[in-house]
Enzyme design. Structure first.
Site, short mmCIF file in Angstrom:
data_model
loop_
_atom_site.label_atom_id
_atom_site.label_comp_id
_atom_site.label_asym_id
_atom_site.label_seq_id
_atom_site.Cartn_x
_atom_site.Cartn_y
_atom_site.Cartn_z
N ASP A 296 45.43 42.53 38.67
CA ASP A 296 44.01 42.53 38.98
C ASP A 296 43.48 41.85 37.65
O ASP A 296 43.93 42.04 36.51
CB ASP A 296 43.32 43.64 39.26
CG ASP A 296 42.25 43.63 39.96
OD1 ASP A 296 41.36 42.51 39.55
OD2 ASP A 296 41.62 44.60 40.56
N HIS A 297 42.22 41.60 37.65
CA HIS A 297 41.53 41.13 36.35
C HIS A 297 40.80 42.42 35.77
O HIS A 297 39.73 42.79 36.31
CB HIS A 297 40.42 40.09 36.70
CG HIS A 297 41.18 38.58 36.99
ND1 HIS A 297 40.51 37.98 38.05
CD2 HIS A 297 42.10 38.11 36.61
CE1 HIS A 297 41.23 36.84 38.33
NE2 HIS A 297 42.36 37.02 37.39
N TYR A 471 37.92 43.90 41.13
CA TYR A 471 37.99 43.75 42.91
C TYR A 471 38.85 42.21 43.31
O TYR A 471 38.59 41.66 44.07
CB TYR A 471 36.77 43.63 43.47
CG TYR A 471 35.98 44.43 42.99
CD1 TYR A 471 36.38 45.87 42.63
CD2 TYR A 471 34.38 44.75 43.08
CE1 TYR A 471 35.69 46.93 42.35
CE2 TYR A 471 33.58 45.82 43.01
CZ TYR A 471 34.33 46.65 42.45
OH TYR A 471 33.38 47.99 41.96
N HIS A 472 39.85 41.87 42.29
CA HIS A 472 40.57 40.70 42.45
C HIS A 472 42.13 41.16 42.52
O HIS A 472 42.94 40.33 41.90
CB HIS A 472 40.37 39.89 41.36
CG HIS A 472 39.02 39.41 41.11
ND1 HIS A 472 38.56 38.53 40.08
CD2 HIS A 472 37.85 39.32 41.94
CE1 HIS A 472 37.17 38.37 40.34
NE2 HIS A 472 36.77 38.82 41.46
N PRO A 473 42.57 41.89 43.25
CA PRO A 473 43.85 42.51 43.23
C PRO A 473 44.92 41.19 44.14
O PRO A 473 44.56 40.86 45.14
CB PRO A 473 44.03 43.62 44.24
CG PRO A 473 42.85 43.54 45.19
CD PRO A 473 41.72 42.65 44.46
#
Length: 534
Positions: A296-297, A471-473
């Site tokens: 994730d970021h 919220y970028h998994p």
């Protein structure tokens, strides 16, 4: 078995990738396609109004799975809120509508890891095919495709000031942030049409609903896969408390996302053998990489109090009525905003050619907390400083053998200390920007991280205590040919037949961008390859 429970292809999940796969597989009329979606309809005002989703959609259990991660030992046991769309369109129906494709090097890296045909030259035609870009077609952009990609319709004055300040600080202005190279600063492009959200569902499923060979079943949560030997032949699911089975003559395509796809594989006996046995699940196929490699970021909010009205203080009843009416009548105003209005990409090491951090600037004051986004009650601006190309990785595991229980998500966001160091450099630069003219004249104080964070050690401590995955998994069913790869470069699960995965989970490394655009591209490629393999 009833005929309506028989199909050539079953697609599990109607999110950013699944909507595309189902629509494309059914478009020639030859294949019977069954699309199973655990959520409900996306024909809701709270979904279609971009700002409405951020206020009333995210954290709402009607539209959001509201996953919570396990305590993260790399951040003092912090437990993160992990939103995922529970509605047709998946997370594309509750996201910030930002459209970012990532850097060409992201995809070239995939190819270098053995994913043939996934280099930038190989994926570019699918990016161009999928979009209807308001700026028109060129060598990098597409026009006439299903997905509307628009410029911001109502730009806040402070967004223009921020861009001017970034340019003065040495960041080149990018007229099109999705045209290479990925460096500099520019205005966000949005998955919107005339100010209304244009999710993957609206772009692909709404036009396809009338097809006789496409059946879309909502409120249908998959429980497990059915096999005959090594071949996937169907899906068991529950709908309104009743169990059902559906059969697939040609294949099953998992598009349940970074959390859902590995969970469904493991529930079906496909995954790390020891972990499956721990939960009393019979091992059908030992595949150690299922659930591994979650990336994730990592990001932190940098928030400043300002002397101008910002969107976060325009959420009272009268403002909602006024701006809601403006949006309904004209598709403009704060209700149409894609949340972030300015994106910046910057390398922290001048000797490198690629960006290390991404800045997402919003003319509103908010923070990403363990309970979801928190909106402040006084005028503020927020820059979300996020990390590109993380070294750290986490995992998705089964919390139990109950298919209706949420998975165990472990971000391990800072398992590698290099990721903290990169965020320190990125955040320090953005603080310098916010202290520069002309944006500085509008700032009356720093809220986050605050004046008490100055030294490198203070920054490190602040980041470990406050950073969150933005919220970028991705990456939990990675594509490739190494021991942890789950799918090959045709997206077929290694060692099994008739079973594919097509969503963010197949990314070998997370792209340098918000994920929606890449997931739609994955859906386009997947549908073409699956048809060709039949």
């Amino acid at each position: 078995m009833p005929s309506d429970q028989q199909a050539d292809y079953i697609v599990v999940g109607a999110g950013s990738s699944g909507s595309v796969v189902a629509a494309r597989l059914s478009e020639d009329g030859r294949n019977r396609v069954l699309l199973l979606e655990a959520g409900g309809s996306d024909r809701r005002l709270v979904i279609l109004m971009p700002a409405g989703t951020m206020l009333y959609g995210i954290t709402n259990p009607r539209y959001d799975w509201r996953f919570m991660a396990e305590p993260d030992p790399t951040r003092g046991g912090r437990e993160d809120y992990m939103p995922r769309g529970k509605v047709l369109g998946g997370t594309s129906s509750i996201n910030a509508t930002s459209f970012v494709r990532g850097a060409p090097e992201d995809y070239n890296d995939w190819a270098a890891q053995g994913c043939r045909g996934w280099d930038f030259e190989g994926v570019l035609p699918y990016f161009r095919r999928m979009e209807d870009f308001e700026g028109g077609a060129d060598e990098y952009r597409g026009a006439g495709g299903p997905l509307s990609v628009s410029h911001i319709r109502s730009l806040h004055p402070l967004s223009r000031v921020l861009v001017e300040t970034c340019v003065k600080a040495g960041m080149p202005f990018r007229e099109d942030i999705n045209a290479p190279p990925q460096m500099g600063v520019g205005y966000v492009q949005a998955t919107q049409r005339k100010g209304w959200r244009h999710s993957a569902s609206r772009a692909y499923l709404w036009p396809a609903r009338g097809r006789g060979n496409l059946r879309i079943v909502t409120h249908a949560q998959a429980l497990g896969l059915k096999f005959e030997g090594r071949r996937a032949v169907g899906v068991e699911y529950v709908r309104h408390s009743r169990r059902a089975q559906a059969a697939a003559a040609k294949g099953v395509v998992l598009c349940a996302g970074t959390f859902g796809s590995p969970q469904l594989l493991m529930l079906s006996g496909v995954g790390p053998a020891a972990h499956l046995r721990d939960h009393g699940i019979e091992v059908r196929h030992d595949l150690p990489g299922v659930g591994e490699n979650m990336q994730d970021h990592a990001g932190i909010s940098q928030t400043m109090w300002v002397n101008r009205t910002t969107y976060n203080v325009q959420t009272g009843p009268l403002s909602v009525l006024f701006y809601g009416a403006q949006w309904l009548l004209t598709g403009t105003g704060p209700a149409s905003t894609p949340i972030a209005q300015v994106f910046g990409f910057r390398r922290c090491d001048p000797g490198k050619s690629r960006s290390h951090v991404q800045y997402m600037f919003t003319p509103a004051g908010y923070d990403l907390t363990a309970d979801g986004p928190e909106v402040f009650d006084r005028p503020a601006i927020t820059g979300l400083t996020t990390l590109h190309r993380p070294y750290s990785a986490g995992s998705v595991r089964l919390a139990s053998a109950d298919p209706l229980a949420p998975p165990a998500i472990q971000p391990n966001l800072f398992a590698d200390a290099r990721d903290v160091e990169t965020l320190v450099l990125g955040a320090r630069f953005f603080r310098t920007v916010l202290a520069s003219e002309p944006i500085a004249r509008y700032i009356v104080g720093e809220h986050l991280p605050g004046a008490g964070v100055q030294s490198d050690d203070e920054w490190r401590a602040y980041i470990r205590a406050n950073a969150i995955g933005v919220y970028h998994p991705a990456g939990t069913c990675k594509m490739g040919h190494d021991p942890l790869a789950v799918v090959d470069d045709g997206l077929k699960v290694h060692g099994l037949d008739g079973l594919y995965v097509a969503d963010a989970s197949i990314m070998p490394t997370v792209v340098s961008a918000n994920l929606n655009a890449t997931c739609i591209m994955i859906g386009e490629r997947a549908a073409e390859m699956i048809r060709a393999a039949a």
